[in-house]
Design an enzyme around this catalytic site. Structure first.
Site, PDB file in Angstrom:
ATOM      1  N   LYS A 147       0.780  -1.288   0.051  1.00 48.89           N
ATOM      2  CA  LYS A 147      -0.061  -0.096  -0.117  1.00 48.89           C
ATOM      3  C   LYS A 147       0.812   1.355  -0.074  1.00 48.89           C
ATOM      4  CE  LYS A 147      -3.942  -2.143   2.184  1.00 48.89           C
ATOM      5  NZ  LYS A 147      -5.130  -2.003   3.260  1.00 48.89           N
ATOM      6  N   TYR A 169     -12.543  -2.359  -3.230  1.00 48.38           N
ATOM      7  CA  TYR A 169     -12.839  -2.328  -2.245  1.00 48.38           C
ATOM      8  C   TYR A 169     -14.400  -2.370  -1.958  1.00 48.38           C
ATOM      9  CZ  TYR A 169      -8.606  -2.250   0.431  1.00 48.38           C
ATOM     10  OH  TYR A 169      -7.270  -2.519   0.960  1.00 48.38           O
ATOM     11  N   ASN A 180      -1.989   0.161   7.113  1.00 38.94           N
ATOM     12  CA  ASN A 180      -1.423  -1.129   7.396  1.00 38.94           C
ATOM     13  C   ASN A 180      -0.831  -1.964   6.380  1.00 38.94           C
ATOM     14  OD1 ASN A 180      -3.548  -1.800   5.722  1.00 38.94           O
ATOM     15  ND2 ASN A 180      -4.772  -3.044   7.092  1.00 38.94           N
ATOM     16  N   HIS A 216      -1.956  -5.326   1.341  1.00 37.37           N
ATOM     17  CA  HIS A 216      -3.345  -6.105   1.051  1.00 37.37           C
ATOM     18  C   HIS A 216      -3.275  -7.650   0.882  1.00 37.37           C
ATOM     19  CE1 HIS A 216      -7.291  -7.055  -0.269  1.00 37.37           C
ATOM     20  NE2 HIS A 216      -6.678  -7.478  -1.499  1.00 37.37           N
ATOM     21  N   GLU A 264      -9.720 -10.163  -7.782  1.00 45.06           N
ATOM     22  CA  GLU A 264      -8.728  -9.244  -7.666  1.00 45.06           C
ATOM     23  C   GLU A 264      -7.509  -9.163  -8.545  1.00 45.06           C
ATOM     24  OE1 GLU A 264      -9.800  -8.404  -2.814  1.00 45.06           O
ATOM     25  OE2 GLU A 264      -7.765  -9.368  -3.442  1.00 45.06           O
TER      26      GLU A 264
HETATM   27  P1  DAT Z   1      -7.723  -6.545   5.864  1.00 50.54           P
HETATM   28  O1  DAT Z   1      -6.954  -5.828   4.987  1.00 50.54           O
HETATM   29  O2  DAT Z   1      -7.105  -7.421   7.074  1.00 50.54           O
HETATM   30  O3  DAT Z   1      -8.320  -7.905   4.858  1.00 50.54           O
HETATM   31  P2  DAT Z   1     -10.496  -5.792   5.896  1.00 50.54           P
HETATM   32  O4  DAT Z   1     -10.563  -6.498   4.632  1.00 50.54           O
HETATM   33  O5  DAT Z   1     -11.428  -6.067   6.772  1.00 50.54           O
HETATM   34  O6  DAT Z   1      -9.184  -6.138   6.544  1.00 50.54           O
HETATM   35  O7  DAT Z   1     -10.448  -4.213   5.522  1.00 50.54           O
HETATM   36  C1  DAT Z   1      -9.950  -3.506   4.219  1.00 50.54           C
HETATM   37  C2  DAT Z   1      -9.204  -2.606   4.642  1.00 50.54           C
HETATM   38  O8  DAT Z   1     -10.107  -1.534   5.379  1.00 50.54           O
HETATM   39  C3  DAT Z   1      -8.170  -2.720   5.864  1.00 50.54           C
HETATM   40  O9  DAT Z   1      -7.064  -3.191   5.367  1.00 50.54           O
HETATM   41  C4  DAT Z   1      -8.020  -1.327   6.628  1.00 50.54           C
HETATM   42  C5  DAT Z   1      -9.475  -0.825   6.479  1.00 50.54           C
HETATM   43  N1  DAT Z   1     -10.297  -1.073   7.558  1.00 50.54           N
HETATM   44  C6  DAT Z   1     -11.141  -2.221   8.012  1.00 50.54           C
HETATM   45  N2  DAT Z   1     -11.576  -2.003   8.988  1.00 50.54           N
HETATM   46  C7  DAT Z   1     -11.290  -0.702   9.524  1.00 50.54           C
HETATM   47  C8  DAT Z   1     -11.644   0.054  10.569  1.00 50.54           C
HETATM   48  N3  DAT Z   1     -12.371  -0.358  11.855  1.00 50.54           N
HETATM   49  N4  DAT Z   1     -11.261   1.450  10.739  1.00 50.54           N
HETATM   50  C9  DAT Z   1     -10.436   1.939   9.698  1.00 50.54           C
HETATM   51  N5  DAT Z   1     -10.146   1.384   8.561  1.00 50.54           N
HETATM   52  C10 DAT Z   1     -10.395  -0.003   8.549  1.00 50.54           C
HETATM   53 MG    MG Z   2      -9.827  -7.913   3.494  1.00 54.13          MG
END
Ligand code: DAT
Ligand code: MG
Length: 150
Positions: A9, A49, A112, A115, A126
């Protein structure tokens, strides 16, 4: 063998972590089929997303993912999808175990670094969004037999 999409990212690129993070996947035994630096458009971020559309963090997430270049990787390996998710660790660095990518390189609960696709269905969807079939190169590595599924 499975294939998965990994994105380094904008925070990973800005923090000069492209090599350090990519090496975590390589040393585990994953094969790089494709790799490119790119600027994600708002449209591509929205498609990628789509599952999070409408959530409170969605707008910020799209803003972040389009804030600077990313590096996209197509990786292949035995159970590649779950293996990569384990290497990445929990969603945010403040919760992720030490030894994982997110656990070792970040502490934020917003940014973070990486991805990774979370299922076979999302992986194929994807990978198609980020790479054309010709961009994913099928080739052999000399240690393929040691990394293969039994
Ligand atoms: P991951 O990336 O671990 O698969 P995810 O698919 O639940 O996590 O979410 C996608 C992205 O969205 C994640 O990398 C960061 C952001 N995100 C998720 N939950 C969030 C939250 N509660 N607050 C802010 N950003 C969030
Ligand atoms: Mg995810």
């Amino acid at each position: 063998m499975e294939r998965t999409l990994i994105l380094l990212k904008p925070d990973a690129v800005q923090r000069r972590l492209i090599g350090s993070i990519t090496s975590r996947f390589e040393r585990k035994g994953l094969k790089v089929l494709a790799m490119k630096m790119m600027q994600i458009s708002p449209e591509l971020a929205a498609q990628h997303y789509d599952a999070h559309h409408g959530k409170p963090f969605y707008d910020g997430l799209v803003q972040f993912m389009t804030s600077g270049p990313v590096v996209a990787l197509a990786l292949e390996g035995n159970k590649a999808i779950s293996v990569c998710r384990k290497l990445m660790g929990a969603t945010f660095g403040c919760d992720a175990e030490a030894g994982t990518i997110r656990g070792d390189f970040g502490i934020s609960d917003g940014f973070n670094l990486v991805h990774g696709s979370d299922s076979a269905e999302t992986a194929s969807r994807e990978l198609e969004l980020f790479f054309s079939p010709e961009e994913m190169i099928d080739y052999s590595l000399i240690d393929d037999s040691f990394n293969a599924a039994e």
